[in-house]
Design a protein around this motif. Sequence first.
Motif, PDB file in Angstrom:
ATOM      1  N   LEU A 179      -4.583  -5.808  -7.092  1.00 58.27           N
ATOM      2  CA  LEU A 179      -3.244  -5.865  -5.456  1.00 58.27           C
ATOM      3  C   LEU A 179      -3.553  -4.719  -5.125  1.00 58.27           C
ATOM      4  N   LEU A 180      -2.215  -3.866  -5.349  1.00 61.36           N
ATOM      5  CA  LEU A 180      -1.780  -2.226  -5.307  1.00 61.36           C
ATOM      6  C   LEU A 180      -2.983  -1.961  -5.700  1.00 61.36           C
ATOM      7  N   GLY A 181      -4.031  -1.656  -5.954  1.00 65.87           N
ATOM      8  CA  GLY A 181      -4.960  -0.494  -6.554  1.00 65.87           C
ATOM      9  C   GLY A 181      -3.698   0.722  -7.418  1.00 65.87           C
ATOM     10  N   ALA A 234     -12.036   4.840  -3.689  1.00 70.35           N
ATOM     11  CA  ALA A 234     -12.352   3.364  -3.126  1.00 70.35           C
ATOM     12  C   ALA A 234     -11.454   2.153  -3.537  1.00 70.35           C
ATOM     13  N   LYS A 235     -10.783   1.625  -2.657  1.00 70.71           N
ATOM     14  CA  LYS A 235     -10.273  -0.148  -2.863  1.00 70.71           C
ATOM     15  C   LYS A 235      -9.865  -0.470  -1.902  1.00 70.71           C
ATOM     16  N   PRO A 239     -11.711   3.769   1.795  1.00 60.74           N
ATOM     17  CA  PRO A 239     -12.755   4.598   1.902  1.00 60.74           C
ATOM     18  C   PRO A 239     -12.695   5.944   0.711  1.00 60.74           C
ATOM     19  N   ASP A 240     -11.289   5.879   0.240  1.00 61.38           N
ATOM     20  CA  ASP A 240     -11.076   7.522  -0.543  1.00 61.38           C
ATOM     21  C   ASP A 240      -9.141   6.604  -0.725  1.00 61.38           C
ATOM     22  N   ALA A 255       1.057  -0.978  -0.223  1.00 61.66           N
ATOM     23  CA  ALA A 255       0.282   0.487   0.344  1.00 61.66           C
ATOM     24  C   ALA A 255       0.619   1.062  -0.052  1.00 61.66           C
ATOM     25  N   ARG A 256      -0.013   2.451  -0.520  1.00 63.78           N
ATOM     26  CA  ARG A 256       1.018   3.916  -0.180  1.00 63.78           C
ATOM     27  C   ARG A 256       0.939   3.953   1.292  1.00 63.78           C
TER      28      ARG A 256
END
Length: 393
Positions: free
Chosen positions: A356-358, A275-276, A269-270, A246-247
């Motif tokens: 997986l990573l958005g 959203a992810k 939610p954002d 994730a970031r």
Amino acid sequence: MVDVVKITKRVVDTLESKGSSPAFLWDDALPGFAVKALLSGTKRYVLKYRVGGGRAAKQRWLTLGTHGQLTPDQARALAQQALAAVARGEDPQAEKYKSRNQPTLTDVWNRFRAEHLPQRKPQTRYEYENQWREAIAPKLGRVAIDDVTRSEVDRLHKSMRLTPYRANRILALLSRLMTMAEVWELRPAGSNPCRHVERFKEQPRSRYLCAEELVRLGATMREMVEKGNLSPSAANAVRLLLLTGARLNEILTARWDWVDRDRCVLSLPDSKTGAKPVYLSAGALLVLDDQRSHSADNPYIFPGRSAEGRMINLRKPWVRICKGAGLDGVRLHDLRHTAASIAVGQGASLPIIGRLLGHSQAQTTHRYAHVDADPALIVANAIGDVLVAKISG
């Protein structure tokens, strides 16, 4: 007191204001040209003229400059130029007033900040504010918006050549401000001075931590926590960044009520891409279990100093970790790259890695929106199995 005489340095030096009113000394050769002696002792060269000619025309007063900064001959030359402009139908005082009251780049920024920044994501707002405050405002903030030139923009951009990525982002913000100035009719259409300013070439970074570096990273964090040189929360935040890909801001803003243990996801939610879900491997869930004991009743997974605040960044702890582990040139964002590289090594397809990573490219994510969450969770667990073995000791 009103005198008419040829204005010379000698007579100006002797001119004094008497009583409660300024004294005027009018030139006998150039109509409207005078020296005004103020009660404070300051003497200014002025020009009185009428716009459009004729006694019924509007009368103007134009201040040419202060005696001492200008000689009488220099002031007379300026007065002659102004009168020539009047003869051409121009109004020198109006042009001077317009120039003095023209909006500056700061005025454009203030309007942009009020009308447009609230619509941006918090991280974007923070970056824009930082770029304006540290780079643009000191150099161009006071410049009239219509006077900002391409050469000034190019000079500002080139002054940051040692940080090409940041220089290009600042240029992009400045270009946006100029575009809005055109929309607001503060500059002529198509006059954006950022156009044709060549951007610096940006080399994409592909830094991944190898197996031996991951082992050093895990050992260093454990040792630092044991010695009290690193908070357990900071160490867990780094572990979760690695295990989820994730970031940074997604992890630091995460709240406990977003965690769904049944589905093994952290539902954001954002995010940068909307959203992810962030998929939680078994190893990531263990990190969250440990972190629960360090967050007390704080709604955020990684608490800040206040009772309900969150951790703002990891920059200082990360610098200490890298120094202790001997990791040169590794950014926190490279942990995300490392997770992706391990996923590739586990044979995951690009669509699954994107999910997986958005993935930042929306069309890639949307194209595979029908993919079930299970394959992504399988990959998340595969990443976790590899990483936990290395960073947990």
